[in-house]
Design an enzyme around this catalytic site. Sequence first.
Site, PDB file in Angstrom:
ATOM      1  N   ASP A 212      43.638  44.796  33.885  1.00 37.47           N
ATOM      2  CA  ASP A 212      42.295  45.033  34.437  1.00 37.47           C
ATOM      3  C   ASP A 212      42.477  45.634  35.831  1.00 37.47           C
ATOM      4  O   ASP A 212      42.070  45.058  36.837  1.00 37.47           O
ATOM      5  CB  ASP A 212      41.501  43.723  34.491  1.00 37.47           C
ATOM      6  CG  ASP A 212      40.030  43.960  34.847  1.00 37.47           C
ATOM      7  OD1 ASP A 212      39.583  45.127  34.837  1.00 37.47           O
ATOM      8  OD2 ASP A 212      39.323  42.976  35.124  1.00 37.47           O
TER       9      ASP A 212
HETATM   10 MG    MG Z   1      38.488  40.524  39.075  1.00 38.86          MG
END
Ligand code: MG
Length: 266
Positions: free
Chosen positions: A179
Amino acid sequence: MELPKKIVQLISGESYQTDEIGMSDSAVLLFKDKVLKVQVCGEEAGNEYELYKWLKGKLPVPQILAYEVEGNRAFLLMSKCHGKMSCDEAYMRDPRRQIRLLAKALKQLWRVDIQNCPCDNRLEQKLRQARFRVEHDLVDIDNVEPDTFGEGGFRDPADLLQWLFAHRPKEEPVLSHGDFCLPNIFLDGDEVAGYIDLGRGGIADKWCDIALCYRSLSHNYSGKYQKGISVGQSYPDYDDLLLFKELGIEPDWEKIRYYILLDELF
Ligand SMILES: [Mg+2]
Ligand SMILES: Nc1ncnc2c1ncn2[C@@H]1O[C@H](COP(=O)(O)OP(=O)(O)O)[C@@H](O)[C@H]1O
């Protein structure tokens, strides 16, 4: 929220602020030098814990102070990173330095030997998780790129999932953050100070992080987010090819598109 005994002992009476930046359902309490992240138990919470343990001494990641599972919640108490998020105003105003450091952060990840990495997030796993999310109606279709669904785009998450299965690219496995967006990378001066939010990290194609870094830079520079809040301030001088120049590679737009689309299902 009721906290496990061990955690209460370690934070006894300290004051905290709550984080408003993260996009997940987790609760993040910021103490003076510690951070408590509370997540619903699941693959990501366990993955984050395993990866922090494995990366200790390999990369700058928070030190784990306690990890407790109670009921359906995982409580991770960790040290606070020094420095600032890479989307901090000081870095946003200096894109050359910011992007040079983000490229450095990516290259540092790729240099880690993945042989004994405990977490595997290659497409086989990601598509399995994506299928589960689609089948259980867990995809948040309000938080996607404007052209992903609807006219000219995919009919719905199931249609996108089918396309993702049919267009799997050849993977170049590296250690992936999973991410790689600006609030998840901490910088201090000219150093990479911390990788956080590793719930989706592990072995994966190197283009997964490049794609999400590219998207995160575009969002932050177009004014979509600032300090996690959409404010609309944009920086017209931003050069979206600078990341590739710093990485010393040509953009593979097909793979970038693929991994941005895959992330829409998470
Ligand atoms: Mg985060
Ligand atoms: N160990 C840490 N040190 C410093 N700040 C942190 C730490 N963990 C989380 N934060 C802050 O809280 C925010 C949200 O935490 P994160 O783990 O990214 O959760 P989310 O899954 O909600 O994005 C981060 O962007 C960062 O600002």
